[in-house]
Design an enzyme around this catalytic site. Sequence first.
Site, PDB file in Angstrom:
ATOM      1  N   ASP A  41       0.864  -1.194   0.000  1.00  0.00           N
ATOM      2  CA  ASP A  41       0.000   0.000   0.000  1.00  0.00           C
ATOM      3  C   ASP A  41       0.896   1.237   0.000  1.00  0.00           C
ATOM      4  O   ASP A  41       2.120   1.133   0.159  1.00  0.00           O
ATOM      5  CB  ASP A  41      -0.915  -0.008   1.242  1.00  0.00           C
ATOM      6  CG  ASP A  41      -1.892   1.173   1.264  1.00  0.00           C
ATOM      7  OD1 ASP A  41      -2.387   1.561   0.186  1.00  0.00           O
ATOM      8  OD2 ASP A  41      -2.166   1.719   2.356  1.00  0.00           O
ATOM      9  N   SER A  42       0.276   2.394  -0.133  1.00  0.00           N
ATOM     10  CA  SER A  42       1.038   3.640  -0.041  1.00  0.00           C
ATOM     11  C   SER A  42       1.417   3.938   1.406  1.00  0.00           C
ATOM     12  O   SER A  42       2.395   4.640   1.667  1.00  0.00           O
ATOM     13  CB  SER A  42       0.190   4.798  -0.571  1.00  0.00           C
ATOM     14  OG  SER A  42      -1.017   4.868   0.177  1.00  0.00           O
TER      15      SER A  42
ATOM     16  N   CYS B 179      -4.478  -1.789  -1.811  1.00  0.00           N
ATOM     17  CA  CYS B 179      -4.710  -0.370  -2.086  1.00  0.00           C
ATOM     18  C   CYS B 179      -5.655  -0.283  -3.283  1.00  0.00           C
ATOM     19  O   CYS B 179      -5.344  -0.830  -4.359  1.00  0.00           O
ATOM     20  CB  CYS B 179      -3.375   0.296  -2.412  1.00  0.00           C
ATOM     21  SG  CYS B 179      -3.528   2.004  -2.987  1.00  0.00           S
TER      22      CYS B 179
ATOM     23  N   GLU C 208      -3.911   7.649   8.944  1.00  0.00           N
ATOM     24  CA  GLU C 208      -2.470   7.669   9.238  1.00  0.00           C
ATOM     25  C   GLU C 208      -2.228   8.239  10.639  1.00  0.00           C
ATOM     26  O   GLU C 208      -1.411   7.718  11.406  1.00  0.00           O
ATOM     27  CB  GLU C 208      -1.715   8.503   8.186  1.00  0.00           C
ATOM     28  CG  GLU C 208      -1.696   7.897   6.784  1.00  0.00           C
ATOM     29  CD  GLU C 208      -0.667   6.786   6.608  1.00  0.00           C
ATOM     30  OE1 GLU C 208       0.356   6.774   7.322  1.00  0.00           O
ATOM     31  OE2 GLU C 208      -0.906   5.909   5.742  1.00  0.00           O
TER      32      GLU C 208
ATOM     33  N   CYS D  51     -11.227   2.711  -0.090  1.00  0.00           N
ATOM     34  CA  CYS D  51      -9.815   3.023   0.140  1.00  0.00           C
ATOM     35  C   CYS D  51      -9.451   2.202   1.368  1.00  0.00           C
ATOM     36  O   CYS D  51     -10.201   2.211   2.361  1.00  0.00           O
ATOM     37  CB  CYS D  51      -9.616   4.509   0.417  1.00  0.00           C
ATOM     38  SG  CYS D  51      -7.980   4.899   1.092  1.00  0.00           S
TER      39      CYS D  51
ATOM     40  N   HIS E 134      -7.448   2.607   3.644  1.00  0.00           N
ATOM     41  CA  HIS E 134      -7.274   3.377   4.881  1.00  0.00           C
ATOM     42  C   HIS E 134      -8.593   3.521   5.655  1.00  0.00           C
ATOM     43  O   HIS E 134      -8.573   3.691   6.878  1.00  0.00           O
ATOM     44  CB  HIS E 134      -6.753   4.792   4.568  1.00  0.00           C
ATOM     45  CG  HIS E 134      -5.274   4.869   4.336  1.00  0.00           C
ATOM     46  ND1 HIS E 134      -4.666   4.388   3.203  1.00  0.00           N
ATOM     47  CD2 HIS E 134      -4.272   5.371   5.112  1.00  0.00           C
ATOM     48  CE1 HIS E 134      -3.367   4.604   3.276  1.00  0.00           C
ATOM     49  NE2 HIS E 134      -3.094   5.195   4.423  1.00  0.00           N
TER      50      HIS E 134
HETATM   51  N1  DGL Z   1      -4.871   3.111   0.738  1.00  0.00           N
HETATM   52  C1  DGL Z   1      -4.971   3.581  -0.583  1.00  0.00           C
HETATM   53  C2  DGL Z   1      -6.252   3.139  -1.265  1.00  0.00           C
HETATM   54  O1  DGL Z   1      -6.783   2.105  -0.931  1.00  0.00           O
HETATM   55  C3  DGL Z   1      -4.570   4.973  -0.965  1.00  0.00           C
HETATM   56  C4  DGL Z   1      -4.367   6.058   0.036  1.00  0.00           C
HETATM   57  C5  DGL Z   1      -3.512   7.182  -0.542  1.00  0.00           C
HETATM   58  O2  DGL Z   1      -2.297   6.983  -0.581  1.00  0.00           O
HETATM   59  O3  DGL Z   1      -4.065   8.194  -0.989  1.00  0.00           O
HETATM   60  O4  DGL Z   1      -6.723   3.754  -2.177  1.00  0.00           O
END
Ligand code: DGL
Length: 267
Positions: A13-14, A77, A155, A191, A193
């Site tokens: 993931d990012s 992600c 985060e 997402c 997150h």
């Molecule tokens: N967790 C990521 C997603 O599922 C992206 C979050 C990001 O880096 O903007 O899209």
Amino acid sequence: MTIAPNAPLLFFDSGVGGLSILGPARAILPNAPIVYAADSAGFPYGTKSETEIAARVPALLGRLVERYRPRLAVIACNTASTIALSAVRAALDIPVVGTVPAIKPAALLSQSRVFGVLGTDATVRQPYVDRLAAEFGSDCIVLRHGSAALVQLAEAKLRGQSLDPAIARDALAGLFDQPGGDRMDVVALACTHFPLVEEELAVASPRPLRFVHGGEGIARRIAYLTHGQDWPSAPPPGTAVFTRLDDSVDALRPALVSYGLHRIEAL
Ligand code: DGL
């Protein structure tokens, strides 16, 4: 080809979002060796262009596979998956599982036939989302909203920082305030997150909503694809690898340990 018991599952993931995918996977496969990779140098993905993501993600996955020799990779992600999944699959010779918006379960669950897709800006504009909405939600109003602030909220939460409740409220308002939004009963957390702040979203919502995401389904898919393979006899310590190591990674240590990630490395 036989797969060594210590060959890991690689999650990518990012940032910390992929932990919402890792959690359910560890519950099903507790002895799986884990490498969790966060592209902290490229974070956030959601505000980047398709070209940037398409160039970055397959190259990074290639380096990670070369270094860790995983048995399977999970792009944990939605942004990276909806843009680069086929390019990653073409570049790697191991199974690659993607994370795509949970539009099918949202459509199945919605009574009002109005549901939301809450993702990053980059994800909600993808043709991939149009296709899923047309295939599974053709009789529904499908509302979309992108929130970069909600990514930052997740985060911050995992770093133990104080959280501004307005962020979750504003993200939901981005859906509620659209035509038909007053009837919305389900939100797909598109997402990775966002399941990490599901509680904050539930508290911020002016009325009850059902939230859906892909974590459990992806865990079952990983179990299916690795069925019959050998694993270590006890859970080995997992590794978290970051493309940039700085102080903000230090603050994540307790959260990482709670997901079995005891070692921290730089790529
Ligand atoms: N967790 C990521 C997603 O599922 C992206 C979050 C990001 O880096 O903007 O899209």
